[in-house]
Write a protein that holds these residues in place. Structure first.
Motif, PDB file in Angstrom:
ATOM      1  N   LEU A  10       0.839  -1.189   0.000  1.00 32.77           N
ATOM      2  CA  LEU A  10       0.000   0.000   0.000  1.00 32.77           C
ATOM      3  C   LEU A  10       0.880   1.246   0.000  1.00 32.77           C
ATOM      4  O   LEU A  10       1.998   1.231   0.518  1.00 32.77           O
ATOM      5  N   GLN A  11       0.332   2.305  -0.537  1.00 31.80           N
ATOM      6  CA  GLN A  11       1.035   3.577  -0.463  1.00 31.80           C
ATOM      7  C   GLN A  11       1.130   3.960   1.020  1.00 31.80           C
ATOM      8  O   GLN A  11       0.198   3.694   1.802  1.00 31.80           O
ATOM      9  N   PRO A  12       2.230   4.563   1.432  1.00 30.41           N
ATOM     10  CA  PRO A  12       2.420   4.874   2.853  1.00 30.41           C
ATOM     11  C   PRO A  12       1.257   5.653   3.480  1.00 30.41           C
ATOM     12  O   PRO A  12       0.816   5.332   4.585  1.00 30.41           O
ATOM     13  N   LYS A  13       0.734   6.643   2.787  1.00 26.74           N
ATOM     14  CA  LYS A  13      -0.374   7.434   3.342  1.00 26.74           C
ATOM     15  C   LYS A  13      -1.647   6.596   3.451  1.00 26.74           C
ATOM     16  O   LYS A  13      -2.422   6.753   4.394  1.00 26.74           O
ATOM     17  N   VAL A  14      -1.863   5.713   2.504  1.00 25.92           N
ATOM     18  CA  VAL A  14      -3.027   4.832   2.557  1.00 25.92           C
ATOM     19  C   VAL A  14      -2.887   3.887   3.744  1.00 25.92           C
ATOM     20  O   VAL A  14      -3.840   3.663   4.501  1.00 25.92           O
ATOM     21  N   ARG A  16      -1.159   4.376   6.513  1.00 27.55           N
ATOM     22  CA  ARG A  16      -1.344   5.127   7.767  1.00 27.55           C
ATOM     23  C   ARG A  16      -2.821   5.379   8.028  1.00 27.55           C
ATOM     24  O   ARG A  16      -3.310   5.213   9.150  1.00 27.55           O
ATOM     25  N   ALA A  17      -3.550   5.751   6.989  1.00 31.22           N
ATOM     26  CA  ALA A  17      -4.994   5.988   7.151  1.00 31.22           C
ATOM     27  C   ALA A  17      -5.707   4.707   7.560  1.00 31.22           C
ATOM     28  O   ALA A  17      -6.610   4.725   8.412  1.00 31.22           O
ATOM     29  N   LEU A  18      -5.306   3.599   6.981  1.00 30.25           N
ATOM     30  CA  LEU A  18      -5.902   2.308   7.325  1.00 30.25           C
ATOM     31  C   LEU A  18      -5.612   1.945   8.769  1.00 30.25           C
ATOM     32  O   LEU A  18      -6.495   1.451   9.494  1.00 30.25           O
ATOM     33  N   LYS A  19      -4.392   2.188   9.223  1.00 31.49           N
ATOM     34  CA  LYS A  19      -4.034   1.906  10.619  1.00 31.49           C
ATOM     35  C   LYS A  19      -4.836   2.782  11.581  1.00 31.49           C
ATOM     36  O   LYS A  19      -5.296   2.311  12.623  1.00 31.49           O
ATOM     37  N   VAL A  20      -5.025   4.046  11.222  1.00 32.25           N
ATOM     38  CA  VAL A  20      -5.823   4.947  12.067  1.00 32.25           C
ATOM     39  C   VAL A  20      -7.266   4.458  12.119  1.00 32.25           C
ATOM     40  O   VAL A  20      -7.877   4.384  13.190  1.00 32.25           O
ATOM     41  N   THR A  24      -9.344   3.303  15.412  1.00 31.98           N
ATOM     42  CA  THR A  24     -10.533   4.047  15.857  1.00 31.98           C
ATOM     43  C   THR A  24     -11.821   3.239  15.739  1.00 31.98           C
ATOM     44  O   THR A  24     -12.834   3.623  16.325  1.00 31.98           O
ATOM     45  N   THR A  25     -11.792   2.140  15.023  1.00 28.32           N
ATOM     46  CA  THR A  25     -13.004   1.328  14.861  1.00 28.32           C
ATOM     47  C   THR A  25     -12.919  -0.014  15.578  1.00 28.32           C
ATOM     48  O   THR A  25     -13.866  -0.797  15.538  1.00 28.32           O
ATOM     49  N   ASP A  26     -11.795  -0.269  16.227  1.00 31.96           N
ATOM     50  CA  ASP A  26     -11.570  -1.566  16.883  1.00 31.96           C
ATOM     51  C   ASP A  26     -11.747  -2.740  15.929  1.00 31.96           C
ATOM     52  O   ASP A  26     -12.240  -3.805  16.306  1.00 31.96           O
ATOM     53  N   ARG A  27     -11.369  -2.536  14.675  1.00 31.91           N
ATOM     54  CA  ARG A  27     -11.363  -3.609  13.680  1.00 31.91           C
ATOM     55  C   ARG A  27      -9.931  -3.755  13.190  1.00 31.91           C
ATOM     56  O   ARG A  27      -9.213  -2.764  13.034  1.00 31.91           O
ATOM     57  N   SER A  28      -9.525  -4.962  12.912  1.00 34.78           N
ATOM     58  CA  SER A  28      -8.158  -5.179  12.446  1.00 34.78           C
ATOM     59  C   SER A  28      -8.009  -4.690  11.005  1.00 34.78           C
ATOM     60  O   SER A  28      -9.001  -4.535  10.276  1.00 34.78           O
ATOM     61  N   VAL A  29      -6.769  -4.461  10.618  1.00 31.72           N
ATOM     62  CA  VAL A  29      -6.493  -4.086   9.236  1.00 31.72           C
ATOM     63  C   VAL A  29      -7.019  -5.171   8.305  1.00 31.72           C
ATOM     64  O   VAL A  29      -7.631  -4.883   7.276  1.00 31.72           O
ATOM     65  N   SER A  30      -6.830  -6.423   8.665  1.00 34.72           N
ATOM     66  CA  SER A  30      -7.328  -7.530   7.840  1.00 34.72           C
ATOM     67  C   SER A  30      -8.847  -7.465   7.675  1.00 34.72           C
ATOM     68  O   SER A  30      -9.365  -7.684   6.584  1.00 34.72           O
ATOM     69  N   GLU A  31      -9.555  -7.177   8.760  1.00 35.86           N
ATOM     70  CA  GLU A  31     -11.015  -7.062   8.678  1.00 35.86           C
ATOM     71  C   GLU A  31     -11.424  -5.942   7.726  1.00 35.86           C
ATOM     72  O   GLU A  31     -12.344  -6.106   6.920  1.00 35.86           O
ATOM     73  N   LEU A  32     -10.747  -4.806   7.836  1.00 39.87           N
ATOM     74  CA  LEU A  32     -11.067  -3.668   6.974  1.00 39.87           C
ATOM     75  C   LEU A  32     -10.773  -3.976   5.511  1.00 39.87           C
ATOM     76  O   LEU A  32     -11.576  -3.652   4.624  1.00 39.87           O
ATOM     77  N   VAL A  33      -9.633  -4.605   5.250  1.00 49.51           N
ATOM     78  CA  VAL A  33      -9.273  -4.948   3.871  1.00 49.51           C
ATOM     79  C   VAL A  33     -10.253  -5.975   3.320  1.00 49.51           C
ATOM     80  O   VAL A  33     -10.743  -5.833   2.196  1.00 49.51           O
ATOM     81  N   ASN A  34     -10.575  -7.002   4.105  1.00 47.14           N
ATOM     82  CA  ASN A  34     -11.547  -8.000   3.655  1.00 47.14           C
ATOM     83  C   ASN A  34     -12.884  -7.358   3.342  1.00 47.14           C
ATOM     84  O   ASN A  34     -13.514  -7.663   2.317  1.00 47.14           O
ATOM     85  N   ALA A  35     -13.348  -6.462   4.205  1.00 48.46           N
ATOM     86  CA  ALA A  35     -14.630  -5.787   3.984  1.00 48.46           C
ATOM     87  C   ALA A  35     -14.598  -4.965   2.697  1.00 48.46           C
ATOM     88  O   ALA A  35     -15.570  -4.957   1.929  1.00 48.46           O
ATOM     89  N   ALA A  36     -13.481  -4.281   2.458  1.00 50.60           N
ATOM     90  CA  ALA A  36     -13.364  -3.460   1.245  1.00 50.60           C
ATOM     91  C   ALA A  36     -13.354  -4.327  -0.008  1.00 50.60           C
ATOM     92  O   ALA A  36     -14.001  -3.991  -1.014  1.00 50.60           O
TER      93      ALA A  36
END
Length: 75
Positions: A10-14, A16-20, A24-36
């Motif tokens: 991922l692009q560094p800014k992307v 960082r935004a994903l980590k934030v 803030t949502t108490d969801r893992s990066v994997s959960e967010l990526v899977n959902a997307a």
């Protein structure tokens, strides 16, 4: 079936935004990526369904659309 692993760059800014968002949502990066990814695939399925439903509709050449717009004074 066990979860699959892969490396995604991922692009560094992307990233960082994903980590934030993860923090803030108490969801893992994997959960967010899977959902997307699931949402993108769902949108593709909807688009394909719409395409299939409209595939039998008559079409108009773009040139005719432009001609009609000119005739109606819109171009």
């Amino acid at each position: 079936m066990a979860d699959s692993r892969m490396t995604v760059y991922l692009q560094p800014k992307v990233y960082r935004a994903l980590k934030v968002k993860s923090a803030t949502t108490d969801r893992s990066v994997s959960e967010l990526v899977n959902a997307a990814v699931i949402e993108a695939l769902r949108e593709d399925a909807i688009d394909l369904d719409a395409f299939d439903k409209r595939s039998k509709e008559s079409t108009r050449p773009f040139e005719q659309v432009l001609k009609d717009l000119k005739r109606d004074g819109l171009l």
